[in-house]
Scaffold this active site. Sequence first.
Site, PDB file in Angstrom:
ATOM      1  N   ASN A 126      34.821  76.472-102.474  1.00 12.81           N
ATOM      2  CA  ASN A 126      33.674  75.505-102.680  1.00 12.81           C
ATOM      3  C   ASN A 126      32.712  75.517-101.666  1.00 12.81           C
ATOM      4  O   ASN A 126      31.623  75.194-101.798  1.00 12.81           O
ATOM      5  CB  ASN A 126      34.604  73.986-102.294  1.00 12.81           C
ATOM      6  CG  ASN A 126      35.561  73.635-103.476  1.00 12.81           C
ATOM      7  OD1 ASN A 126      36.620  74.366-103.272  1.00 12.81           O
ATOM      8  ND2 ASN A 126      35.161  72.939-104.530  1.00 12.81           N
TER       9      ASN A 126
ATOM     10  N   GLY B 209      33.455  64.811 -97.603  1.00 11.18           N
ATOM     11  CA  GLY B 209      32.800  63.938 -97.095  1.00 11.18           C
ATOM     12  C   GLY B 209      32.479  62.481 -98.009  1.00 11.18           C
ATOM     13  O   GLY B 209      31.390  61.635 -97.497  1.00 11.18           O
ATOM     14  N   ALA B 210      33.251  62.460 -98.898  1.00 11.21           N
ATOM     15  CA  ALA B 210      33.020  61.047 -99.853  1.00 11.21           C
ATOM     16  C   ALA B 210      34.061  60.075 -99.741  1.00 11.21           C
ATOM     17  O   ALA B 210      34.126  59.201-100.450  1.00 11.21           O
ATOM     18  CB  ALA B 210      32.894  61.589-101.317  1.00 11.21           C
TER      19      ALA B 210
ATOM     20  N   LEU C 112      37.363  60.365-100.021  1.00 10.60           N
ATOM     21  CA  LEU C 112      38.382  60.847-101.258  1.00 10.60           C
ATOM     22  C   LEU C 112      39.688  61.619-100.842  1.00 10.60           C
ATOM     23  O   LEU C 112      40.210  62.101-101.517  1.00 10.60           O
ATOM     24  CB  LEU C 112      37.564  61.362-102.246  1.00 10.60           C
ATOM     25  CG  LEU C 112      36.316  60.263-103.048  1.00 10.60           C
ATOM     26  CD1 LEU C 112      35.995  61.127-104.244  1.00 10.60           C
ATOM     27  CD2 LEU C 112      37.179  59.116-103.471  1.00 10.60           C
TER      28      LEU C 112
ATOM     29  N   SER D 243      40.285  66.279 -96.976  1.00 13.29           N
ATOM     30  CA  SER D 243      40.646  66.867 -95.825  1.00 13.29           C
ATOM     31  C   SER D 243      42.285  66.952 -95.735  1.00 13.29           C
ATOM     32  O   SER D 243      42.995  67.878 -95.545  1.00 13.29           O
ATOM     33  CB  SER D 243      40.264  66.475 -94.603  1.00 13.29           C
ATOM     34  OG  SER D 243      40.629  65.336 -94.208  1.00 13.29           O
TER      35      SER D 243
ATOM     36  N   ASP E 290      46.140  59.152 -95.651  1.00 15.21           N
ATOM     37  CA  ASP E 290      45.624  60.098 -96.585  1.00 15.21           C
ATOM     38  C   ASP E 290      46.542  60.973 -96.787  1.00 15.21           C
ATOM     39  O   ASP E 290      46.888  61.439 -97.931  1.00 15.21           O
ATOM     40  CB  ASP E 290      44.309  60.602 -95.962  1.00 15.21           C
ATOM     41  CG  ASP E 290      43.108  59.547 -96.187  1.00 15.21           C
ATOM     42  OD1 ASP E 290      43.322  58.371 -96.396  1.00 15.21           O
ATOM     43  OD2 ASP E 290      41.862  60.010 -95.929  1.00 15.21           O
TER      44      ASP E 290
END
Length: 398
Positions: free
Chosen positions: A55, A141-142, A144, A147, A205
């Site tokens: 990506n 970085g959203a 969601l 990471s 997460d």
Amino acid sequence: MHVKECIVSAPGKAILHGEHAVVHGKVALAVSLNLRTYLRLRATSNGKVCINLLNIDTFLSWDVKELQQLLPDSVADLKSLNKLNAELVTRLHDFVGVSNGNLDTRSMAILAFLYIYLCVFAGPGDLPSLTVALWSELPTGAGLGSSAAFSVCLAAALLSASGDVPCPPANQEDTARWGEDDLQLINRWAFQGERMIHGNPSGVDNAVGTWGGILRYHSGEITPLSRVPVLRILLTNTKVPRSTKVLVAGVKDKINKFPSVMTPVLESVDAVSCTCEQTLSDMTSASCTAEHYSVLEELIDINQHHLVVMGVGHPALDRLCRVTLARGLHSKLTGAGGGGCGITLLRPDTESSVVQSTIEDLRGCGYDCWETSLGGPGVQHHTAASVKQEALELLLQY
């Protein structure tokens, strides 16, 4: 190496209810987002360790002997999962050339990969040579869980390659899940990766990425909810940047300034989370009805208003709510707010024409928008036949 090749995937994460209130001891519901990260690990014999982050167009390669020199003299502590090994962390920061306060996406991914790789394979004998390729449907970085999905995939693949967890037998869909003990181990190693990236993560997460479904988070305790329904949603990224740290501090300041006003708001958010939890449970123990979805929609509206009161709304999110409500759909922000992402609930009988028109409207606002689902499976082991075609074509190049 116990496996020559494996392909794994893990989902992203969204917050269904409880953003910001969870920081102040209230219940939050975190849910798997069926936009997934895919990782392919392949054993090699060229004496190199390679990682391809597709990506962000990043390819890196190191000699195994070069990485071997990073290991501390005593490797026994590297297997401890209670905390990071400070000596190895320092060596990796020097090796990658970053400081603790200046980590970009590329550096964070490299640090997490090298830490888990070195710790898992540390011991007698040489480190193995291998190639890892990774591709994700998740924007970084959203908020969601990109990471965490990365760390869960790393942990599952590297533990499988080392033999610390077995490769599970595939089911009829050519995907497989590990047993509970193995998932616990995968989750703990993924948490080490999250520590490398974030310093002091909550653990929510990576738990969502490991187990999937919906998790209840309250005062540091994470409880998976059993038998929850999968919910269709639209996920919208307003692409408005925001600072989670600043937003969290702003909510705290408002609570300190107006405690008699804000305390009932936090209590109400807690009640929204608990009512949603009960509704989801009812939807799995009995037939789903239109009334269940009406309750979920009302809770979404209530929580969105509470978040605006907390000061974490944004004109871009207000516009998202207006655009979707014009189509009879209900939306709220997910995560820190102040921009970022929002979720829109879709009923099972929502017509495809309504969905497509709404997506077009939101993209016309300059937002990114996907139709996806909440509550799907956590980390999975795949055969090539069960990997999305786009992901497979990219991963098989490496």
